[in-house]
Scaffold this motif. Sequence first.
Motif, mmCIF file in Angstrom:
data_model
loop_
_atom_site.group_PDB
_atom_site.id
_atom_site.type_symbol
_atom_site.label_atom_id
_atom_site.label_comp_id
_atom_site.label_asym_id
_atom_site.label_seq_id
_atom_site.Cartn_x
_atom_site.Cartn_y
_atom_site.Cartn_z
ATOM 1 N N GLY A 1 3.636 0.290 -1.449
ATOM 2 C CA GLY A 1 4.022 -1.063 -1.044
ATOM 3 C C GLY A 1 5.273 -1.487 -1.799
ATOM 4 N N ASP B 1 6.231 2.734 1.552
ATOM 5 C CA ASP B 1 5.863 1.473 2.192
ATOM 6 C C ASP B 1 5.518 1.743 3.652
ATOM 7 O OD1 ASP B 1 6.477 -1.675 1.197
ATOM 8 O OD2 ASP B 1 6.178 -1.391 3.350
ATOM 9 N N ALA C 1 -0.632 3.581 2.760
ATOM 10 C CA ALA C 1 -1.261 3.892 1.470
ATOM 11 C C ALA C 1 -2.731 4.273 1.606
ATOM 12 C CB ALA C 1 -1.117 2.707 0.520
ATOM 13 N N MET D 1 2.291 -3.394 -6.878
ATOM 14 C CA MET D 1 2.808 -4.723 -7.228
ATOM 15 C C MET D 1 2.676 -5.605 -5.995
ATOM 16 S SD MET D 1 6.317 -5.456 -9.200
ATOM 17 C CE MET D 1 7.380 -6.820 -8.806
HETATM 18 C C1 LIG Z 1 3.813 -8.514 -0.765
HETATM 19 S S1 LIG Z 1 4.849 -7.162 -0.391
HETATM 20 C C2 LIG Z 1 5.271 -6.569 -2.025
HETATM 21 C C3 LIG Z 1 6.516 -5.738 -2.053
HETATM 22 C C4 LIG Z 1 6.949 -5.333 -3.467
HETATM 23 N N1 LIG Z 1 5.956 -4.542 -4.127
HETATM 24 C C5 LIG Z 1 7.271 -6.569 -4.261
HETATM 25 O O1 LIG Z 1 6.462 -6.995 -5.091
HETATM 26 O O2 LIG Z 1 8.361 -7.117 -4.025
HETATM 27 C C6 LIG Z 1 3.651 -5.955 0.145
HETATM 28 C C7 LIG Z 1 4.285 -4.670 0.614
HETATM 29 O O3 LIG Z 1 3.229 -3.755 0.894
HETATM 30 C C8 LIG Z 1 3.529 -3.088 2.103
HETATM 31 N N2 LIG Z 1 2.265 -2.605 2.676
HETATM 32 C C9 LIG Z 1 1.294 -3.320 3.254
HETATM 33 N N3 LIG Z 1 0.293 -2.521 3.645
HETATM 34 C C10 LIG Z 1 0.637 -1.260 3.300
HETATM 35 C C11 LIG Z 1 0.025 0.002 3.446
HETATM 36 N N4 LIG Z 1 -1.156 0.149 4.024
HETATM 37 N N5 LIG Z 1 0.675 1.084 2.963
HETATM 38 C C12 LIG Z 1 1.876 0.956 2.371
HETATM 39 N N6 LIG Z 1 2.522 -0.209 2.220
HETATM 40 C C13 LIG Z 1 1.902 -1.313 2.681
HETATM 41 C C14 LIG Z 1 4.229 -4.135 2.944
HETATM 42 O O4 LIG Z 1 4.974 -3.574 3.984
HETATM 43 C C15 LIG Z 1 5.073 -4.845 1.898
HETATM 44 O O5 LIG Z 1 6.346 -4.247 1.754
#
Ligand SMILES: C[S@@+](CC[C@H](N)C(=O)[O-])C[C@H]1O[C@@H](n2cnc3c(N)ncnc32)[C@H](O)[C@@H]1O
Length: 223
Positions: A99, A120, A141, A157
Amino acid sequence: MSGDHPRLSHLPALGDASVRAPGPSHEEVVDHPMRRITREIAFDPDGWGPARAAKVAEVFDGLAPTWHEIAGGDGRLEPLRDALDRGGVDGTGVCLELGSGTGSATALLAERFDVVLASDLSLEMLRRAAEEPAVRVQADACRLPVRTGAAHAVVLMNMFLFCTELERVLRPDGALVWISSLGDRTPIYLSPAEVLEALGTHWQGVAGRHGEASWCVARRRPS
Ligand SMILES: C[S@@+](CC[C@H](N)C(=O)[O-])C[C@H]1O[C@@H](n2cnc3c(N)ncnc32)[C@H](O)[C@@H]1O
């Protein structure tokens, strides 16, 4: 161990918790859809599937063009630095950042670890991240293109917790680093105690606060 969970020790809070980044109020976040989804993924084996994955990817694809306004704030990486330092994550080996969004934390992780794989679900998020210094992969993920036991650390995060896949990819002595940038105002949020509860009784952890952020570093208990 001390505090609100028998397998969790709490370190002294650092920073100024009264300084608050823009974001939802406590009242607003209670009913935030991401809250419910976060809990369902962590505690319910059926909490994630293709339809939900498509919806979540669509939501974050839509947020990607302006995500730098949320992720670029001064000091937003300090809690991560604190978690790595006081959580005893030494930076050896492979770090999986799941993510990773637009990559705001990736350069810091690349300074610490030998190799960083930043992943991501949202292609629009990944497209806005710098190519260097990590390998970037679009992946869900819940099912990562990574061999079993490859990771020395997994960094989440403001991200969902997929316990089964985490157990698979993390080395037996590896560390999970969980960061909630807005503390309990973070939409995708579990408290450190809830993180340990979701992981199960063979895990233990250390928790800290830095400013309004909260973090947890969890490891499997020695057998
Ligand atoms: C709230 S954002 C946080 C992004 C970064 N970690 C930050 O703190 O700026 C959540 C991120 O998780 C990704 N995400 C959501 N579900 C996911 C999954 N199943 N596998 C991978 N990434 C995922 C979203 O696309 C998004 O970019």
